[in-house]
Design a protein around this motif. Structure first.
Motif, mmCIF file in Angstrom:
data_model
loop_
_atom_site.group_PDB
_atom_site.id
_atom_site.type_symbol
_atom_site.label_atom_id
_atom_site.label_comp_id
_atom_site.label_asym_id
_atom_site.label_seq_id
_atom_site.Cartn_x
_atom_site.Cartn_y
_atom_site.Cartn_z
ATOM 1 N N PRO A 100 -28.775 7.745 -11.761
ATOM 2 C CA PRO A 100 -27.610 8.310 -11.080
ATOM 3 C C PRO A 100 -26.292 7.902 -11.735
ATOM 4 C CG PRO A 100 -28.460 6.453 -9.847
ATOM 5 C CD PRO A 100 -29.444 6.715 -10.947
ATOM 6 N N THR A 101 -25.253 8.641 -11.417
ATOM 7 C CA THR A 101 -23.918 8.369 -11.936
ATOM 8 C C THR A 101 -23.227 7.323 -11.070
ATOM 9 O OG1 THR A 101 -23.766 10.655 -12.704
ATOM 10 C CG2 THR A 101 -21.711 9.417 -12.543
ATOM 11 N N LEU A 102 -22.530 6.415 -11.703
ATOM 12 C CA LEU A 102 -21.770 5.405 -10.969
ATOM 13 C C LEU A 102 -20.769 6.091 -10.044
ATOM 14 C CD1 LEU A 102 -21.082 2.355 -10.643
ATOM 15 C CD2 LEU A 102 -19.347 2.695 -12.415
ATOM 16 N N GLY A 103 -20.761 5.682 -8.782
ATOM 17 C CA GLY A 103 -19.853 6.259 -7.807
ATOM 18 C C GLY A 103 -20.397 7.461 -7.075
ATOM 19 N N ALA A 104 -21.577 7.963 -7.460
ATOM 20 C CA ALA A 104 -22.155 9.129 -6.809
ATOM 21 C C ALA A 104 -22.623 8.782 -5.404
ATOM 22 C CB ALA A 104 -23.327 9.665 -7.632
ATOM 23 N N LEU A 105 -22.547 9.767 -4.512
ATOM 24 C CA LEU A 105 -23.129 9.598 -3.186
ATOM 25 C C LEU A 105 -24.648 9.577 -3.307
ATOM 26 C CD1 LEU A 105 -20.978 12.007 -0.989
ATOM 27 C CD2 LEU A 105 -20.869 9.510 -1.061
ATOM 28 N N SER A 106 -25.283 8.738 -2.492
ATOM 29 C CA SER A 106 -26.741 8.626 -2.553
ATOM 30 C C SER A 106 -27.321 8.600 -1.146
ATOM 31 C CB SER A 106 -27.159 7.367 -3.303
ATOM 32 O OG SER A 106 -28.564 7.204 -3.257
ATOM 33 N N PRO A 107 -27.893 9.713 -0.679
ATOM 34 C CA PRO A 107 -28.647 9.667 0.577
ATOM 35 C C PRO A 107 -29.933 8.866 0.386
ATOM 36 C CG PRO A 107 -28.060 11.931 -0.030
ATOM 37 C CD PRO A 107 -27.826 11.067 -1.233
ATOM 38 N N VAL A 108 -30.278 8.082 1.370
ATOM 39 C CA VAL A 108 -31.543 7.344 1.378
ATOM 40 C C VAL A 108 -32.371 7.848 2.550
ATOM 41 C CG1 VAL A 108 -32.615 5.097 1.799
ATOM 42 C CG2 VAL A 108 -30.692 5.288 0.207
ATOM 43 N N VAL A 109 -33.593 8.247 2.265
ATOM 44 C CA VAL A 109 -34.504 8.715 3.300
ATOM 45 C C VAL A 109 -35.576 7.654 3.516
ATOM 46 C CG1 VAL A 109 -36.018 10.564 4.066
ATOM 47 C CG2 VAL A 109 -34.089 11.094 2.571
ATOM 48 N N LEU A 158 -31.865 9.155 -3.239
ATOM 49 C CA LEU A 158 -31.663 10.471 -3.820
ATOM 50 C C LEU A 158 -30.286 10.577 -4.454
ATOM 51 C CD1 LEU A 158 -32.920 12.556 -0.748
ATOM 52 C CD2 LEU A 158 -34.309 11.614 -2.617
ATOM 53 N N ASP A 159 -30.182 11.400 -5.496
ATOM 54 C CA ASP A 159 -28.866 11.693 -6.038
ATOM 55 C C ASP A 159 -28.298 12.925 -5.330
ATOM 56 O OD1 ASP A 159 -29.918 13.992 -7.182
ATOM 57 O OD2 ASP A 159 -29.944 13.205 -9.227
ATOM 58 N N PRO A 160 -27.049 13.322 -5.613
ATOM 59 C CA PRO A 160 -26.453 14.444 -4.882
ATOM 60 C C PRO A 160 -27.216 15.761 -5.005
ATOM 61 C CG PRO A 160 -24.738 13.160 -5.954
ATOM 62 C CD PRO A 160 -26.044 12.625 -6.455
ATOM 63 N N SER A 161 -28.039 15.904 -6.048
ATOM 64 C CA SER A 161 -28.819 17.135 -6.191
ATOM 65 C C SER A 161 -30.124 17.085 -5.411
ATOM 66 C CB SER A 161 -29.123 17.392 -7.673
ATOM 67 O OG SER A 161 -30.074 16.463 -8.161
#
Length: 288
Positions: A100-109, A158-161
Motif C-alpha cells: 500500500p501507499t503511505l498515507g492511504a486509507l485502509s479498511p480492515v475486515v 485492504l487498500d482503497p481499491s
C-alpha cells in the motif's frame, strides 16, 4: 440529488468491505478469540499470536454456526498460523502482492462472534523487508494507525481499491501488517510440512567487544547440538563466520533461516586467546 464527496467515500469503503467480508471468520481456541480468513478451499489463515497453545480449535461463521478446525501448522516467528476446516460454502480471498501507499486509507475486515466487523485506519509506515524479534523474515514493514483489538488479529487489511495486502496483528505499541507475500510463502510451507524449519547451532551467545571488533561468546552449549559435535566449548569467542568477520550476534542469527538447515558453516573463534576453527553442520531448531 448529487451524492456528497463524503457519501461517495463512505459508499466506496462499504463496497470494498462487503467484497472481502465473505472470506472472514471468527477463530475460537480455548479462551482465545481471533479473526481469520479463507486462503483456499479447506484452509484458514489466522494470527499465531492470537491462537491458544492448547485446546480445541473451531471457526464461527456469520450465521452463528461453528465448525471444528485443526492446526495444519503455525510459525510464531512470522505470526502466521494455518487451520484446516470445512470452508466449502465460504469464498476464499484473493491476496494482492502490491504494497500500500503511505498515507492511504485502509479498511480492515475482521470478525466478532462470526459476524464481519470493519475498521478504518491509515497506512502510517511502509518500509522494506525486516526480521521479527523472533527471527521471522517479513517481506515488507507495514504499519497501520487504528485501534485493533485482540480479536481483530488475523483479519484482512485492504487498500482503497479493495485489494487485500496483508493480515493486521498487534505489535509492540503499534499495529503491524503481515504482508501477503509472507503469508503465501509461510502458509505453503505449513501446508506441506506443518512448520517452518529454523537453523540451530545449539549454543547460547553473548556479544562481546574485542580490541579488533565484535565477537560472540559461547555462554552455553547443548551437549547434543551441532556445535558440541564440532568441538565448540563454553567460553569460546566466535569472531568469524564463513570466511567473513563477525559483525555481531544478530547478524549471525540472521543466517539461520530455513535454507541454512543441513549446510556446513565454517566458524573461526578464539579459545583462551588462541585461534581455533570449526565446521558445524547446522541442524534444525527443536520444536518448542
Amino acid at each position: 440529488m448529487t451524492d456528497s464527496p463524503l457519501s461517495s467515500l463512505s459508499s466506496a469503503i462499504a463496497g470494498v468491505v462487503a467484497t472481502a467480508a465473505p472470506a472472514v471468520v471468527s477463530v475460537y481456541s480455548h479462551r482465545s478469540r481471533a479473526s481469520g480468513f479463507v486462503l483456499k478451499p479447506g484452509f484458514v489463515v489466522t494470527a499465531d499470536e492470537a491462537l491458544a497453545d492448547e485446546g480445541e480449535v473451531s471457526i464461527k461463521l456469520a450465521d452463528g454456526t461453528a465448525r471444528p478446525a485443526t492446526i495444519a501448522g503455525r510459525d510464531h516467528t512470522t505470526d502466521v498460523a494455518l487451520l484446516k476446516a470445512d470452508t466449502s460454502d465460504l469464498t476464499p480471498i484473493k491476496l494482492s502482492t502490491t504494497v500500500p501507499t503511505l498515507g492511504a486509507l485502509s479498511p480492515v475486515v475482521a470478525a466478532a462472534h462470526g459476524m464481519p466487523t470493519a475498521l478504518l485506519g491509515t497506512v502510517s509506515l511502509v518500509g522494506g523487508a525486516w526480521r521479527s524479534m523472533r527471527g521471522g523474515d517479513i517481506d515488507a514493514r507495514i504499519e497501520l494507525d487504528l485501534r485493533l483489538r485482540h480479536g481483530h488479529q488475523g483479519g484482512l487489511a485492504l487498500d482503497p481499491s479493495g485489494a487485500a495486502f496483508g493480515m493486521p496483528v498487534l505489535g509492540p505499541r503499534r499495529v503491524l501488517v503481515i504482508p501477503t507475500a509472507t503469508i503465501a510463502r509461510v502458509a505453503a510451507r505449513l501446508e506441506t510440512h506443518g512448520r517452518i524449519a529454523r537453523g540451530y547451532l545449539g549454543v547460547g551467545l553473548q556479544p562481546v567487544e574485542l580490541d579488533d571488533g565484535m565477537g560472540a561468546m559461547v555462554m552455553s552449549v547443548d551437549k547434543s547440538g551441532p556445535s558440541a559435535a564440532a568441538g565448540m566449548r563454553q567460553g569460546d569467542v566466535i569472531v568469524g563466520w564463513n570466511n567473513e568477520k563477525l559483525t555481531g550476534v544478530r547478524s549471525l542469527l540472521r543466517t539461520l533461516g530455513p535454507e541454512s538447515v543441513g549446510t556446513v558453516a565454517e566458524i573461526t573463534a578464539r579459545r583462551g586467546g588462541e585461534p581455533v576453527s570449526f565446521k558445524v553442520t547446522i541442524g534444525e531448531r527443536p520444536r518448542a
